[in-house]
Motif scaffolding. Structure first.
Motif: not given
Length: 635
Positions: A443-472
């Motif tokens: 599950m950690f790997g699967t979630m990283e496959g979601i969070l890492a690409p989105l954070s790299d692509r969108f700077k706003t999400l990268a600056n709010n990585k913790t919120k993105l994780t909780i929201f997901s």
């Protein structure tokens, strides 16, 4: 299609400044890839990659396929496909992620903006998998909580008013507990039913653990992986030692490994072996790319590809030994009970009705427990049909085949076997704690496959990585409530069988075609040579361009044809008959199934069209980029 070179070390100088002894320090992952965090050590990276690739499928899918498809012959076929298809594709994803140091979206967008949709499709499929995978963790938590009882609640059938519940009596205590107590399942997917409050609570707990583990990205998840990736091996070795001491263990293992080479002529066996290789390594999810993107540029990803694949294979073999040692013990108990029951009936027949003395066995049937299984089966095959009554054959092979796939293995067959062991609560708690840890690392790997690409692509999400994780995680829990209904198990089967299979194969086909043909296999090998300091064998060029691509297209074609030839089915529990039966998916379920596949693949054509439209709007800037690219090549 433009073919810009992969980033060079000069372009990534900022990222390299933060690296200490080849691995990054503790800097935050917020922002762009130039301040990208990294693994503190090679051990952390291996734990993450092995933890992701080694999952529940190694324990309950691989043993079943090996047993059903020729035993030792299937192992040889699996190794062949692993070498020709699995490892080359695994190496391709590792190298791409490590070179570009971004998630799946960034990797394919960097190679070409027209390919960005491949990364988005990977994210969608990862999300689909995370939804139902965490439900399996919830089931494991439910069983883990119920393991701290003596006797275990699935050891005996419950009684109502001194009368044994008929549904349990017709099936078995473990089947009854799974279908009625744990799932409280409906008779078909058409009957929704209410929510199962216990599973809802367990699902909330599972998502909470995942959220806490991913709270600070790889820095927090890897700390959990030190336990979740290593503990399952400790448990497997404990079960192997205990299992080999059980009566029937050797019979179980010999049945599993007995080679049946004629099975190689069956196309379906090749399809199943290729699919297992595909999913065992986690190809197409984007998680491999995400994890390797945290590596230093000079990391030997070629050696990593072989090491992780080899560990994955050995884990599958180890799990298979454990499973069939324990299931052999369970089957041996079943057939001994069968022999005892039949000989008791034979003795009654001999004393109540006339039976020709010549038909009676030579062994001492008045003491059933002393009779060897081989002696009984030999007599039954010769004379059993001539003896009045309902005598049956006691076939160890048939008993081994009952409930050995998927959830049936973990929550019915294996659970029943553990209930026969002395100290059954201890072994039960150990087993479900192992399943929980296997699932968590995946599950950690699967979630990283979601969070890492989105954070790299969108700077706003990268600056709010913790919120993105909780929201997901919150979104995953809310949508995951679909699987906690009384019919939820049928939706888990649907997602597991179809929502991930076709999209992932298509994603890997696009990945392989993009690298080997659009970008160029030679160019990609040049980039790897610049990155590692040595050039991988030219064999990879031909594997990527022809063998892997044709194998993936063949697998895609075989899977699609199979879906159209036979209407998709699922295994349902019939409460009245107290038995499992295969039912066809209704029309609305097929529509949902098709929608999931289309939705997962939609980003690929959308991104392509979007890039083409941008090219038309800015033709001069595109021509300038291509001219610059060729100038760089000339230099």
């Amino acid at each position: 299609m433009e073919k810009q070179p992969l980033p060079t070390d000069v372009e990534k100088t900022d990222a390299g400044e933060s690296e200490v002894n080849g691995y990054a320090g503790e800097e935050s992952q917020q922002g762009s890839s130039s301040t990208r965090a990294g693994w503190n050590s090679k051990i952390e990276y291996f734990l993450a990659q092995v933890g992701f690739s080694v999952g529940l499928g190694n324990v309950w899918r691989f043993p079943y396929l090996c047993h059903q498809n020729g035993g030792g012959a299937f192992l040889l076929l699996y190794v062949l496909l692993m070498l020709l298809v699995g490892i080359p594709l695994f190496f391709l994803e590792l190298a791409a992620g490590q070179a570009i140091r971004q998630g799946s979206i960034g990797v394919w967008k960097y190679i070409s903006p027209r390919l960005a949709g491949i990364g988005y499709s990977s994210c969608v499929v990862c999300f689909f998998v995370a939804l139902y995978y965490n439900v399996i963790l919830a089931w494991s938590l439910f069983y883990l909580g119920n393991s701290f009882q003596h006797p275990l609640p699935w050891e005996q059938c419950p009684e109502h008013g001194n009368v044994t519940v008929k549904e349990c009596e017709k099936s078995s205590p473990t089947s009854y507990f799974w279908y009625r107590k744990a799932l409280d399942i409906t008779d078909s997917i058409d009957e929704t039913g209410s929510f199962n409050i216990y599973i809802v609570c367990c699902l909330l707990a599972a998502w909470t653990v995942v959220c806490l583990g991913m709270f600070k990205g790889i820095k927090s998840s890897v700390k959990v992986m030190y336990f979740s990736s290593i503990f399952p091996y400790v448990v497997l070795f404990c079960f192997l030692v205990r299992g080999l001491m059980l009566d029937g263990a050797l019979e179980g293992i010999s049945h599993m490994f007995y080679p049946k080479l004629e099975i190689w002529a069956d196309v379906q066996v090749w399809r199943q072996a290729a699919t297992q290789v595909f999913f065992a390594l986690g190809l197409g999810f984007g998680s491999i790319i995400a994890y390797s993107s945290y590596n230093p540029k000079n990391n030997n990803c070629h050696r990593d590809a072989f090491t992780v694949s080899f560990i994955n294979f050995l884990t599958s073999v180890l799990a298979t030994l454990v499973v069939f040692a324990v299931l052999g013990f369970r089957a041996k108990n079943k057939v001994i009970e069968c022999v005892v029951s039949n000989l008791k009936e034979l003795s009654e027949q001999f004393h109540s009705v006339y039976v020709d003395q010549r038909l009676m066995p030579a062994f001492n049937y008045s003491d059933p427990k002393s009779v060897a299984l081989e002696d009984y089966r030999s007599w039954f095959k010769q004379y059993g049909r001539f003896v009045p009554g309902n005598l049956t054959d006691c076939d160890l092979e048939k008993e081994m085949q009952k409930g050995v796939e998927g959830t049936g293995l973990a929550f019915i067959a294996f659970t029943e076997a553990m209930s026969l062991l002395p100290g059954s609560p201890f072994w039960s708690a150990l087993f479900f704690l192992m399943l929980l840890n296997l699932g968590l690392s995946t599950m950690f790997g699967t979630m990283e496959g979601i969070l890492a690409p989105l954070s790299d692509r969108f700077k706003t999400l990268a600056n709010n990585k913790t919120k993105l994780t909780i929201f997901s995680c919150i979104v995953g829990f809310v949508i995951g409530l679909l699987f906690t209904q009384r019919c939820g198990n049928y939706f888990v089967t649907m997602f597991d069988d179809y929502s991930a299979t076709l999209p992932l194969i298509i994603v890997v086909v696009f990945e392989t075609f993009s690298v080997s043909w659009l970008y160029g296999a030679d160019r990609f090998l040049d980039d790897i040579e610049a990155m590692l300091g040595w050039r991988p064998s030219v064999v990879y060029k031909y594997l990527w361009k022809y063998i892997c691509l044709l194998a993936m297209l063949g697998l895609l074609l075989a899977t699609t044809i199979r879906m159209f030839i036979a209407r998709p089915t699922y295994m349902a529990w019939n409460q009245e008959k107290a038995s499992e039966e295969y039912l066809e998916y209704p029309g609305w379920a097929l529509a949902v199934l098709a929608s999931l596949i289309v939705f997962a693949m939609m980003p690929v054509p959308v991104a392509l069209i979007h890039a083409l439209l941008q090219d038309r709007r800015n033709p001069r800037s595109r021509d300038t980029e291509i001219a610059d690219m060729y100038c760089l090549e000339c230099l």
